[in-house]
Design a protein around this motif. Structure first.
Motif, mmCIF file in Angstrom:
data_model
loop_
_atom_site.group_PDB
_atom_site.id
_atom_site.type_symbol
_atom_site.label_atom_id
_atom_site.label_comp_id
_atom_site.label_asym_id
_atom_site.label_seq_id
_atom_site.Cartn_x
_atom_site.Cartn_y
_atom_site.Cartn_z
ATOM 1 N N LEU A 190 1.638 -13.383 3.136
ATOM 2 C CA LEU A 190 2.176 -12.027 3.095
ATOM 3 C C LEU A 190 1.402 -11.171 2.090
ATOM 4 N N MET A 191 1.107 -11.730 0.909
ATOM 5 C CA MET A 191 0.407 -10.958 -0.112
ATOM 6 C C MET A 191 -1.041 -10.680 0.294
ATOM 7 N N GLU A 192 -1.663 -11.574 1.044
ATOM 8 C CA GLU A 192 -3.011 -11.294 1.549
ATOM 9 C C GLU A 192 -2.989 -10.116 2.529
ATOM 10 N N HIS A 193 -1.957 -10.058 3.357
ATOM 11 C CA HIS A 193 -1.824 -8.930 4.287
ATOM 12 C C HIS A 193 -1.559 -7.623 3.541
ATOM 13 N N PHE A 194 -0.736 -7.699 2.490
ATOM 14 C CA PHE A 194 -0.507 -6.513 1.660
ATOM 15 C C PHE A 194 -1.816 -6.066 1.006
ATOM 16 N N ALA A 195 -2.613 -7.028 0.524
ATOM 17 C CA ALA A 195 -3.845 -6.688 -0.212
ATOM 18 C C ALA A 195 -4.816 -5.900 0.651
ATOM 19 N N ILE A 196 -4.857 -6.208 1.948
ATOM 20 C CA ILE A 196 -5.752 -5.466 2.847
ATOM 21 C C ILE A 196 -5.415 -3.976 2.832
ATOM 22 N N ARG A 238 7.979 1.550 -10.257
ATOM 23 C CA ARG A 238 8.425 2.498 -9.236
ATOM 24 C C ARG A 238 7.291 2.811 -8.252
ATOM 25 N N TRP A 239 6.088 2.916 -8.790
ATOM 26 C CA TRP A 239 4.937 3.141 -7.904
ATOM 27 C C TRP A 239 4.724 1.969 -6.951
ATOM 28 N N PHE A 240 4.937 0.759 -7.435
ATOM 29 C CA PHE A 240 4.822 -0.417 -6.571
ATOM 30 C C PHE A 240 5.845 -0.356 -5.452
ATOM 31 N N TYR A 241 7.076 -0.014 -5.795
ATOM 32 C CA TYR A 241 8.110 0.088 -4.763
ATOM 33 C C TYR A 241 7.687 1.058 -3.666
ATOM 34 N N GLN A 242 7.199 2.201 -4.040
ATOM 35 C CA GLN A 242 6.777 3.203 -3.049
ATOM 36 C C GLN A 242 5.613 2.679 -2.207
ATOM 37 N N LEU A 243 4.720 1.963 -2.843
ATOM 38 C CA LEU A 243 3.561 1.438 -2.131
ATOM 39 C C LEU A 243 3.976 0.386 -1.111
ATOM 40 N N PRO A 269 5.683 -1.191 7.175
ATOM 41 C CA PRO A 269 5.698 -1.025 8.638
ATOM 42 C C PRO A 269 4.375 -1.363 9.317
ATOM 43 N N ALA A 270 3.263 -1.317 8.564
ATOM 44 C CA ALA A 270 1.959 -1.606 9.169
ATOM 45 C C ALA A 270 1.678 -3.107 9.263
ATOM 46 N N LEU A 271 2.483 -3.930 8.621
ATOM 47 C CA LEU A 271 2.236 -5.370 8.626
ATOM 48 C C LEU A 271 2.819 -6.020 9.878
ATOM 49 N N GLU A 284 4.287 -8.844 9.917
ATOM 50 C CA GLU A 284 5.563 -9.468 9.544
ATOM 51 C C GLU A 284 6.741 -8.529 9.781
ATOM 52 N N SER A 285 6.500 -7.230 9.760
ATOM 53 C CA SER A 285 7.604 -6.272 9.920
ATOM 54 C C SER A 285 8.220 -6.327 11.307
ATOM 55 N N HIS A 286 7.499 -6.899 12.286
ATOM 56 C CA HIS A 286 8.034 -6.987 13.644
ATOM 57 C C HIS A 286 9.105 -8.066 13.764
ATOM 58 N N ARG A 287 9.029 -9.066 12.940
ATOM 59 C CA ARG A 287 9.970 -10.195 13.061
ATOM 60 C C ARG A 287 10.837 -10.389 11.816
ATOM 61 N N TRP A 288 10.485 -9.718 10.744
ATOM 62 C CA TRP A 288 11.215 -9.894 9.493
ATOM 63 C C TRP A 288 11.785 -8.553 9.034
ATOM 64 N N HIS A 289 12.896 -8.669 8.328
ATOM 65 C CA HIS A 289 13.555 -7.466 7.795
ATOM 66 C C HIS A 289 13.327 -7.426 6.279
ATOM 67 N N LEU A 290 12.892 -6.266 5.785
ATOM 68 C CA LEU A 290 12.590 -6.101 4.360
ATOM 69 C C LEU A 290 13.749 -5.425 3.637
ATOM 70 N N VAL A 291 14.142 -5.997 2.512
ATOM 71 C CA VAL A 291 15.154 -5.411 1.628
ATOM 72 C C VAL A 291 14.556 -5.336 0.226
ATOM 73 N N LEU A 292 14.506 -4.114 -0.336
ATOM 74 C CA LEU A 292 13.993 -3.919 -1.686
ATOM 75 C C LEU A 292 15.144 -4.050 -2.689
ATOM 76 N N LEU A 293 14.960 -4.930 -3.672
ATOM 77 C CA LEU A 293 15.990 -5.199 -4.671
ATOM 78 C C LEU A 293 15.699 -4.422 -5.953
ATOM 79 N N PRO A 294 16.725 -3.975 -6.657
ATOM 80 C CA PRO A 294 16.490 -3.159 -7.859
ATOM 81 C C PRO A 294 15.878 -3.977 -9.004
#
Length: 502
Positions: free
Chosen positions: A156-162, A282-287, A293-295, A297-307
């Motif tokens: 997942l992090m390799e896909h984010f890094a791209i 906060r900048w990381f959260y926005q990023l 949505p471009a990954l 993984e977003s097609h099969r997994w649901h993302l929840v951002l925790l505080p």
């Protein structure tokens, strides 16, 4: 011949016969007398010879008897000596035989004892193995497969890094490097049963026209090695550094910079001249929210951002599985494995303070141990069991982890097998007791000059005095009393659990 016969003959010779007396002696008588005298003389001579022969024979017999007697005495003494010699030889042989029998008996007894000891040892090992197996089977280990979770998180992090590189290529935000898996999950263990947290550290380097400078904090922060990351603008006017799409922050008018160029890092993620942890989080959260949505993984997994104020925490689920991930960010010290990171050490840490982090070095240490440990090594199970046992009793997970790391650097890998499971748990408890009593627990990384090759420390960390993790107990008697009480409760629970399993 007897002696009295010899004496009788000598008496006859010594006493002559009486001569006949007459008025006159005629010739015949004279001749007869002479003949008799001659015969008597010859008889006397013959008797003397016989006596000499008898004496010689008697002397020979005496010497023979004497020699015979002496010979007989020598034979007796020789026989006696021979008997004594034979008796001595027999006694020596018997004693030697008895010693040999005793030695053989001792060896047999020793072999029997050794066999008994080996048998006892085998029984002990068997019981220890069974006990270790029973304890391990009854412990609720994490449901998730840590190795599988680590692999999924890395992908997942390799896909984010791209997308990080694409989005940030022409910006003045920090440049994000490849994520490094750290923390317990990537070390191979977890203190939690189910909700495992996969931590990754994302190194940041300065963007164009900027540089990072690490400044050690005040006296109190120096002991804890807390840093500030000072951001400094660099001149980009030279031909080698000039970018046709970039204006120099130092030598172009501010109005032109605001009109033609994105704001400097100093104006986005900094407080004053220092990089701000909370603004960066906060900048990381926005990023992450923008890229998700471009990954695929977003097609099969649901993302929840925790505080979170100092990191970016997220949870991804697909209905059957879920992974909780914490994104930390930091700045590397030179080319070492030591960073200043966003992970706090204390509950209330200033937003411009970046504590020194040894998470990468510790992860590499556990990898080093894993490469040399036997397949059935339980060092991670011991760590996992003990950290779970002490949850809620006051000691931090990092304290227990530090004790185990010290033990792993001393005890060989062969001493962490299943039959040693209970013994190692008691050793961890004993080490914790000693540290609490002494109010001292050395940090495992700081000042440790015996780390394995492949773990790189900056000189100031390598040569620093080891930091006492129990410094608060040293300064506060009340905190020390509480720690003693907490250890007593912990040791009580440990003995109770092991006793119940027996």
């Amino acid at each position: 011949m007897d002696t009295w016969v010899l004496w009788l003959l000598l008496l006859q010779i010594a006493v002559p016969y009486p001569q006949p007396v007459g008025d006159g002696l005629d010739e015949v008588t004279r001749l007869r007398t002479e003949v008799r005298a001659k015969l008597r003389e010859e008889e006397t001579i013959g008797l003397e010879r016989e006596v000499e022969q008898l004496v010689l024979k008697q002397g020979a017999w005496a010497w023979g008897d004497l020699l015979c007697s002496a010979w007989q005495h020598w034979q007796v003494w020789a026989l006696a000596g021979l008997l004594l010699l034979l008796l001595a030889l027999w006694y020596w042989g018997r004693k030697r035989s008895l010693r040999r029998e005793e030695h053989v008996g001792n060896e047999e007894e020793g072999d029997s004892d050794l066999d008994g000891e080996e048998s006892d040892m085998e029984q002990y090992r068997h019981r220890a193995n069974n006990f270790g197996r029973i304890v391990m089977e009854r412990i609720q280990w994490p449901v998730q497969d840590l190795q599988e979770g680590c692999t999924w998180t890395r992908n997942l992090m390799e896909h984010f890094a791209i997308y990080f590189r694409r989005v940030l290529s022409n910006s003045f935000y920090p440049v994000l490097q490849g994520a490094i898996g750290v923390g317990s999950a990537f070390e191979g263990w977890s203190p939690r049963e189910q909700d495992v947290v996969y931590q990754v550290l994302i190194p940041m380097t300065p963007p164009r026209g900027h540089s990072f400078h690490l400044e050690l904090g005040t006296a109190g922060q120096r002991r804890l090695r807390n840093f500030h990351v000072r951001v400094q603008q660099e001149c980009t006017c030279t031909r080698e550094q000039q970018d046709k799409n970039m204006l120099c922050f130092l030598h172009h008018p501010e109005e032109e910079l605001r009109r033609c160029q994105d704001p400097s890092l100093l104006h986005t993620l900094c407080t004053g001249s220092y990089l701000d942890v909370e603004k960066t989080a906060r900048w990381f959260y926005q990023l992450v929210r923008a890229i998700w949505p471009a990954l695929l993984e977003s097609h099969r997994w649901h993302l929840v951002l925790l505080p979170s104020r100092r990191s970016c925490q997220l949870k991804v689920t697909n209905g059957r599985e879920s992974y909780r991930i914490e994104l930390l960010f930091g700045v590397r010290q030179g080319n070492s494995d030591v960073f200043v990171s966003s992970q706090p050490r204390q509950a209330h840490t200033s937003s411009t303070i970046w504590p020194e982090s040894y998470a990468v070095a510790e992860m590499k240490f556990f990898r080093y141990i894993a490469r040399r440990a036997p397949p059935d090594s339980l060092h991670l199970k011991c760590l996992q069991f003990f950290t779970r046992l002490q949850l809620g009793l006051g000691f931090s997970t990092y304290t227990i982890k530090t004790i185990v790391m010290h033990m792993l650097s001393v005890l060989p890998a062969s001493q962490w097998r299943r039959r040693h499971f209970v013994r190692r748990l008691m050793d961890i408890s004993e080490s914790l007791r000693t540290c609490v009593e002494m109010r001292h627990l050395n940090h495992f990384i700081v000042g440790n000059q015996r780390l394995p090759q492949g773990i790189s420390l900056p000189p100031e960390v390598l040569m620093a005095r080891s930091r006492n993790l129990f410094h608060d107990l040293e300064m506060d008697p009340v905190a020390h009393s509480q720690a003693v009480s907490q250890y007593v409760d912990l040791h009580h629970w440990l003995k109770r659990i092991l006793k119940n399993e027996q």
